[in-house]
Design a protein around this motif. Structure first.
Motif, mmCIF file in Angstrom:
data_model
loop_
_atom_site.group_PDB
_atom_site.id
_atom_site.type_symbol
_atom_site.label_atom_id
_atom_site.label_comp_id
_atom_site.label_asym_id
_atom_site.label_seq_id
_atom_site.Cartn_x
_atom_site.Cartn_y
_atom_site.Cartn_z
ATOM 1 N N VAL A 100 -22.336 25.554 24.987
ATOM 2 C CA VAL A 100 -21.539 26.027 23.854
ATOM 3 C C VAL A 100 -20.700 27.242 24.271
ATOM 4 C CG1 VAL A 100 -23.377 27.500 22.915
ATOM 5 C CG2 VAL A 100 -21.602 26.614 21.398
ATOM 6 N N VAL A 101 -21.251 28.034 25.202
ATOM 7 C CA VAL A 101 -20.492 29.186 25.698
ATOM 8 C C VAL A 101 -19.274 28.704 26.478
ATOM 9 C CG1 VAL A 101 -20.583 31.213 27.175
ATOM 10 C CG2 VAL A 101 -22.545 30.614 25.749
ATOM 11 N N LEU B 109 -15.313 20.755 31.709
ATOM 12 C CA LEU B 109 -16.401 19.897 32.205
ATOM 13 C C LEU B 109 -16.597 20.074 33.699
ATOM 14 C CD1 LEU B 109 -16.343 16.256 30.800
ATOM 15 C CD2 LEU B 109 -18.102 17.993 30.586
ATOM 16 N N ALA B 110 -15.480 20.146 34.422
ATOM 17 C CA ALA B 110 -15.555 20.289 35.877
ATOM 18 C C ALA B 110 -16.327 21.549 36.235
ATOM 19 C CB ALA B 110 -14.159 20.325 36.487
ATOM 20 N N ILE C 142 -20.979 19.548 23.101
ATOM 21 C CA ILE C 142 -20.376 20.608 22.315
ATOM 22 C C ILE C 142 -19.140 21.197 23.003
ATOM 23 C CG2 ILE C 142 -21.774 22.543 23.176
ATOM 24 C CD1 ILE C 142 -20.920 21.773 19.520
ATOM 25 N N ALA C 143 -19.174 21.270 24.344
ATOM 26 C CA ALA C 143 -18.020 21.825 25.041
ATOM 27 C C ALA C 143 -16.786 20.975 24.777
ATOM 28 C CB ALA C 143 -18.305 21.917 26.534
ATOM 29 N N ALA D 4 -19.880 11.649 22.619
ATOM 30 C CA ALA D 4 -20.801 12.715 22.244
ATOM 31 C C ALA D 4 -20.111 13.741 21.348
ATOM 32 C CB ALA D 4 -21.347 13.378 23.500
ATOM 33 N N ALA D 5 -18.856 14.069 21.679
ATOM 34 C CA ALA D 5 -18.136 15.044 20.863
ATOM 35 C C ALA D 5 -17.928 14.507 19.444
ATOM 36 C CB ALA D 5 -16.787 15.367 21.511
ATOM 37 N N ASN D 6 -17.645 13.215 19.357
ATOM 38 C CA ASN D 6 -17.430 12.597 18.048
ATOM 39 C C ASN D 6 -18.704 12.623 17.207
ATOM 40 O OD1 ASN D 6 -15.918 10.972 16.092
ATOM 41 N ND2 ASN D 6 -17.383 9.368 16.693
ATOM 42 N N ILE D 7 -19.843 12.415 17.872
ATOM 43 C CA ILE D 7 -21.113 12.477 17.138
ATOM 44 C C ILE D 7 -21.289 13.884 16.566
ATOM 45 C CG2 ILE D 7 -23.619 12.350 17.346
ATOM 46 C CD1 ILE D 7 -23.259 10.153 19.404
ATOM 47 N N ALA D 8 -21.037 14.901 17.399
ATOM 48 C CA ALA D 8 -21.215 16.278 16.947
ATOM 49 C C ALA D 8 -20.257 16.602 15.807
ATOM 50 C CB ALA D 8 -20.998 17.232 18.117
ATOM 51 N N ASN D 9 -19.019 16.135 15.944
ATOM 52 C CA ASN D 9 -18.009 16.479 14.935
ATOM 53 C C ASN D 9 -18.231 15.765 13.605
ATOM 54 O OD1 ASN D 9 -16.521 18.339 16.345
ATOM 55 N ND2 ASN D 9 -15.254 16.772 17.360
#
Lengths: 356, 258
Positions: free
Chosen positions: A166-167, A214-215, A280-281, A305-310
């Motif tokens: 998250v950071v 991500l990298a 989350i990133a 994964a981002a879509n699930i979080a959002n």
């Protein structure tokens, strides 16, 4: 000595045509106690094997631990499938090809295509950026840097792995966004003839930003695992290369890289696993647009994964099922990637095994 | 094909530790020279100084001069990789590259030196394996892993790899210490054969081996642990093993010490 008659004494007894038990009792002055509990190697009846000891207990524990993995996996699979199937059945469009995500409507319409594409695209770009840099750092740390520098630097790299995602996401969104936007404008100005750098903007919250964040997140895993395998190269193979007249880089190419290859592949796959599952990133850095586009600098991009979080917060029953179905697809992608990696490693096993 | 090695007053250091002190010897071309002595007396260090493998270790350095046919091996202008190409080395434990096939192992040195033509590599591989008395055993499985051979075969593979780059001098650091007697014999036979083409210097703990194979023998020793090793005596093998000049040499070869 008296309590533990040696084998040779029994052997002598055998030569004389007397059984071991008799010879021992008569000859060597054994205390009466040792008749009830024959000492090891003392002839007589062999000690009974322990029925319930540490051995059996430990074996049971490890079998249980092994079985638990299977139970957990099956439980997760059952849960995912039982939630996903009703949602997919309720879908009025094709789940695999439809390019939008409206599972909460009365007539749910959703498809995984965009999300799966975005997940794979961001991960691949992240690895393309991270792996060469990570291998460079790993080689520097294992073979070029003086020890005084390599140890603290390796520690710093490991520290990078300890930063919560998250950071990284917040940093990417608030700090890294500006430079990436400027870089994207520059790319767009000079390289817009390459489709991936085309478009009219706006730029910034793009696949590029997400991939670069991500990298950075994948970098430490790939680096420290690769460094480990590079450092395990047998010294005698490095010396063999040097003694043939190899320069340092030639030595690395002849002895270190081939030896480390399976390990590096494993490291890259672990990195890919992290990139594919990163939530989350990417939720914080991607532009969240539902279309399939190879343009990496325009606002946009999305991942499973981002879509699930959002969207989990405002999802209804079918919505949650749809998100779980998307998670199942992510799981399938990861599985395929892992199996491909294993196949690559397996192909050269003859060389690896004989080396061990 | 073979060159002369001339060491004068060579001292080798590991950091501040002096491993050998002032070794001088001349090794004539196309001879086998054996270096014997107790463990830790610096024979391997001296051997590794000859092809500049000594300096691979951190803080290792040497003093004195080492020449190969009048050229200074340690001249600052000399390319160290060229020295190692000229002076090949076979190590104590067989060390074929584990990721490479038998064929790739043999031609590894040539590839490093930029030879790319398949026919040249094929010829060199066959010639080197024949010279190393290994061809008949492996010709049908050149694509198999080099590390899959037996210990003695692996060591002969390493010798083939070393001689494939056509060095002038071959250094052998206890090449048979990890091998059984039959494989040892095979390597010794091979050394006699290679003597026609190369200058060979071998470190060995096996005095019978030194007596069997070498023309000249150098005896190294130390006074006590921590002292630098010295070359006590260097002479014809015949003389060293029958009538050594130094008392220490005699004590060592008769088994009274070391």
């Amino acid at each position: 000595m008296g309590d533990n008659p040696s084998r040779s004494e029994n052997a002598t007894a055998g030569d004389l045509g007397v059984t071991g038990r008799h010879a021992r009792g008569a000859g060597t002055g054994v205390s009466p106690r040792s008749y009830e509990e024959p000492p090891f190697g003392g002839g007589g009846a062999l000690p009974k094997k322990t029925r319930f000891g540490m051995e059996a207990g430990f074996k049971g524990l490890s079998v249980a631990a092994g079985a638990m993995v299977l139970v957990i996996i099956v439980a997760i699979a059952v849960f995912l499938i039982s939630k996903a199937v009703p949602a997919i059945n309720a879908d009025t469009e094709n789940f695999l090809t439809y390019k939008s995500w409206f599972p909460n409507d009365t007539e749910p319409k959703f498809g995984i295509a965009v999300l799966a594409f975005g997940t794979v695209l961001t991960s691949i770009i992240a690895l393309l950026v991270a792996v060469p840099i990570a291998l460079g750092i790993a080689l520097f740390l294992s073979h070029y840097a003086p020890k005084r520098l390599a140890t603290p630097l390796g520690f710093v790299i490991d520290l990078l792995a300890a930063v919560p995602s998250v950071v990284f996401g917040l940093w990417g969104r608030d700090v890294f966004l500006e430079p990436v936007r400027n870089f994207s404008l520059w790319l767009n100005e000079y390289f817009s003839w390459i489709p991936i750098f085309g478009g009219d903007g706006p730029f910034g919250r793009s696949v590029l930003l997400g991939s670069l964040v991500l990298a950075i997140m994948v970098l430490p895993i790939v680096t420290s695992l690769s460094r480990e395998v590079f450092m395990q190269t047998p010294g005698m193979n490095e010396e063999a290369a040097l003694a043939l007249g190899a320069t340092k880089w030639e030595m690395v190419r002849t002895a270190v890289l081939p030896y480390g290859k399976p390990g590096v592949i494993a490291a890259v796959m672990l990195g890919l696993g992290r990139a594919l599952g990163e939530t989350i990133a990417l939720a914080l850095t991607l532009g969240v647009v539902f279309n399939i586009s190879f343009n990496i600098i325009e606002n946009g991009g999305n991942s499973i994964a981002a879509n699930i979080a959002n969207s989990f917060g405002e999802a209804n029953e079918t919505g949650r099922g749809a998100l779980i179905a998307s998670g199942l697809v992510l799981f399938a992608i990861t599985l395929v990637v892992n199996m491909a990696a294993r196949a690559i490693i397996y192909r050269r096993r003859e060389f690896r095994d004989s080396a061990a | 094909m073979a060159k002369r090695i001339e060491a004068s007053n060579v001292s080798s250091y590991y950091g501040s530790f002096k491993a050998i002190d002032s070794v001088s010897m001349v090794v004539e071309p196309k001879t086998i020279t054996a270096l014997i002595g107790p463990s830790g007396c610096g024979k391997s260090t001296f051997l590794r100084s000859i092809n500049r493998m000594h300096e691979v270790l951190p803080n290792a350095r040497i003093e004195g001069s080492l020449r190969i046919d009048e050229q200074n091996i340690y001249d600052p202008d000399v390319d160290v990789t060229a020295v190692r190409r000229l002076i090949g080395m076979v190590f104590q434990r067989p060390n074929p590259f584990p990721t490479m096939s038998i064929y790739e192992n043999v031609v590894a040195g040539l590839k490093l030196n930029g030879v790319k033509k398949k026919s040249l590599l094929d010829d060199a591989a066959e010639q080197s394996l024949k010279s190393a008395n290994l061809w008949n055993e492996v010709k049908d499985r050149l694509g198999r892993p080099g590390a899959g051979l037996s210990g003695g075969q692996q060591q002969r593979l390493c010798i083939a790899r070393t001689i494939a780059v056509e060095p002038q001098v071959v250094l052998m650091d206890e090449p048979c210490s990890a091998l059984d007697p039959i494989s040892t014999l095979a390597i010794e036979d091979l050394m006699f054969k290679l003597k026609d083409r190369f200058t060979i210097i071998i470190v060995t703990h096996n005095m019978q081996q030194a007596a069997r194979v070498s023309d000249k023998t150098g005896f190294f020793s130390i006074d006590k642990t921590g002292d630098p090793g010295r070359l006590i005596e260097y002479d014809d093998t015949q003389k060293i093993f029958s009538n050594p000049t130094e008392k220490k040499t005699e004590d060592y070869i008769t088994g009274r010490f070391g």
